[in-house]
Design an enzyme around this catalytic site. Structure first.
Site: not given
Length: 640
Positions: A145, A296
């Site tokens: 996105g 992450d």
């Protein structure tokens, strides 16, 4: 059937439903396969040609870079697969692992008109009716996105993340093709494939579908905020649920600086090394305390705020570590400290890296070869990245199967250490982590960690005071180490049924050290009395080992006295309560009984020695002396 959207796309990962859907669309599948196969075939031909011309080794790094670029061109699913492979040493050679860690998920942005349409469909109104402001172009674009900076009508500045068009369908098709390939490989290459490729693909698919659901990311952010925002200098942004849906996420905007921009941070008066230490501490809490961790933490997802806090962003990739896995990781650290590589190999079985029927005989020396040279004098000095690289080679050569949770842990810690080394080249993640591990070993009442503590402190029936001293020294540097509370926990455990084995060891240590002190005092007293009568009596010197032990005990007591939180009045108030415990009274009886046995044995030995010196040794006395010298240690159990 899993729930579906209006366009028919599944809302959660269901491999059987995806297979049924694409089995009926062979032309679409074959066209996508062709666009995948052609660039991969070009890559494979290059590998084949290197082998034919004898340049496989010299060209390996170049081919690894080519593989990374090919995955980027193939789109979001393959970028995510490459990132997942970067933590799979059981599947990928070490040279490729290093190159895949550089894989970025940045792609060109898509049109604003499409993004605005998604916002309207998801939130029920055009963007201009919802937001007071919205940046004319995205401020960041990734594989899933892109993000706009906006302002709500109420005045709060927000980040608005909008999902890429057609992402669900393209991901589903690519996962379908790759899963089919995995099934084929397992069925036709069973002897050469060590890992459960189909299971790995299903894990990957489930995680991708979770990451594409922005409501799940919002829930992840809230759980992360609840668990870790109380840690000093940690900040977790707020989610605005009234402006969030499956394809649009509205989160508090964080104004901050990447930890890699050292000069900017220093100009703002922010110490990047301190924030890295804060991040390491937070990561340890995530992995070893609560088990819910950010998988992450790359430089774009960790920002230093203007007020000097460490802010976490992007909660799409999260994972969970179960209790037995958390304790298993701490046990593995203990076996590393003890250089117990057989125990470490068994840890890998418990942690599901190896199957229970695996022959550990060749694996134990391989692990010893990796860690022995790297350990030096302390586990805290290990460089995590270099050890991971060496261990990856072992995992590639032997039948290891890396669990998904561990792959994400490695990704998380290697990324964090990479950021840390950029800030301070001498930074050691494990050096900063060991105080927390020490605190957990000393304070956690879980049976697994009590067993680890015993393994660390006792060896061949002897108590290792140097290890206790090191643990206390490290634990005291942990931010939340509460000595008074930990002493209470330790005493309660020691005098409970679970602490029976420790009390036996404690009796032996008390007897040994009291005996050494009393003998030393007696020798000194004889020397003084001898001087009064003009006699020269040479005291028997204390052994080096006994002297070192007593010095350590003295340092440990001084360390306890100086540790913040130690209150001698509270300890004194606790004494009467402790003395009333039956276990304490039995312990006192054991100590008194063992000291008495030692004293009697010593007296008999001295009498016999005196007699032999006066009249000469006969065979009877000689055998008696030998019997006394060979007396086993007194039993630690209560006297009858």
């Amino acid at each position: 059937m899993p729930p579906v959207r209006q366009d028919g796309a599944a809302l959660r990962y269901d491999p059987e439903a995806i297979a049924r859907h694409y089995d009926r669309r062979p032309l679409q599948v074959w066209w996508r396969r062709l666009t995948i196969v052609l660039p991969l075939l070009s890559f494979a031909l290059g590998i084949w040609w290197d082998g034919k011309t004898g340049r496989s080794r010299t060209n390996q790094k170049r081919r690894a870079a080519q593989f990374r670029q090919t995955l980027t061109q193939l789109g979001p699913a393959f970028i995510k697969i490459g990132q997942a492979l970067s933590t799979r040493p059981d599947l990928v050679p070490p040279a490729y692992l290093e190159e895949l860690t550089k894989l970025q998920d940045q792609l060109p942005p898509f049109a604003n008109a499409i993004a605005y349409q998604f916002i309207e469909e998801e939130l029920g109104a055009p963007p201009e009716e919802i937001f007071a402001e919205l940046s004319p172009n995205p401020v960041a674009a990734a594989s899933l996105g892109q993000v706009y900076k906006g302002k709500l009508k109420t005045g709060e500045t927000v980040a608005v993340k909008v999902q890429r068009p057609g992402l669900n369908q393209s991901m589903a098709l690519d996962v379908y093709i790759l899963r089919r390939l995995a099934i084929w490989a397992v069925n036709n290459r069973k002897k050469r494939i060590k890992s459960d490729l189909v299971g790995i693909m299903d894990e990957f698919g489930a995680r991708i579908y979770e990451e594409m659901d922005y409501t799940q990311e919002g829930r992840n952010a809230e759980q992360f905020r609840q668990l870790y925002s109380h840690i000093p200098d940690i900040y977790v942004p707020k989610i605005y649920w009234e402006y969030t849906g499956r394809e649009v996420l509205t989160m508090e905007w964080i104004t901050g600086t990447k930890l890699t921009k050292l000069e900017e941070l220093r100009q703002q008066g922010i110490d990047p090394t301190h924030l890295i230490e804060v991040g390491v501490n937070c990561s340890l809490r995530q992995l070893l305390e609560h088990g819910f961790f950010h998988a992450d933490p790359h430089p774009g997802n960790l920002l230093a705020t203007t007020d000097g806090k460490l802010a976490y962003l992007d909660f799409g990739m999260m994972s969970q570590v179960k209790d037995y896995q958390r304790y298993g990781l701490i046990e593995a650290v203990v076996h590393l400290v003890n250089r117990d590589f057989e125990g470490l190999a068994k840890d890998y079985v418990k942690l599901e890296f190896l199957t229970p029927d695996t022959d550990l005989t060749p694996i134990i020396p391989a692990l010893a070869g990796v860690f022995n040279n790297a350990l030096g004098s302390s586990v805290a000095e290990l460089n995590f990245k270099s050890i991971t690289d060496e261990l990856s080679q072992v995992m590639y050569e032997y039948p290891f199967r890396v669990p998904a949770y561990y792959a994400l842990i490695i990704r998380s810690l290697v990324t964090l250490e990479g950021i840390a080394i950029n800030v301070d080249p001498e930074f050691k993640v494990l050096s900063k982590a060991y105080p927390y591990v020490a605190k957990r070993l000393l304070t956690d009442s879980a049976p697994e960690l009590r067993s680890s503590l015993r393994d660390l402190l006792f060896k061949d029936g002897s108590f290792r005071w140097n290890r206790l001293e090191n643990l206390l020294k490290n634990a005291s540097s942990s931010d939340d180490y509460d000595l008074s509370q930990n002493l209470n926990q330790a005493l309660e455990y020691l005098f409970s049924e679970r602490g029976d084995f420790l009390r036996d060891y404690l009796v032996a240590e008390i007897v040994k050290n009291v005996d050494v002190l009393s003998q030393n005092a007696l020798q000194n007293a004889r020397s003084v009395v001898g001087e009064w009568f003009g006699l020269e009596v040479q005291p028997k010197p204390m052994s080096q080992a006994d002297r070192e032990n007593l010095d350590r005990i003295q340092r440990i007591l001084e360390m306890l006295r100086q540790t913040p939180g130690f209150d001698p009045i509270k300890v004194a108030q606790k004494v009467p309560e402790i003395l009333m415990k039956p276990e304490v009274q039995r312990l006192g009886q054991q100590v008194a009984s063992n000291l008495a046995q030692r004293a009697v044995a010593r007296l008999i030995r001295q009498l016999l020695l005196a007699e032999t010196h006066g009249t000469g040794i006969n065979s009877k006395h000689s055998s008696q002396l030998e019997a006394i010298h060979s007396l086993p240690p007194a039993s630690n159990k209560p006297a009858a």
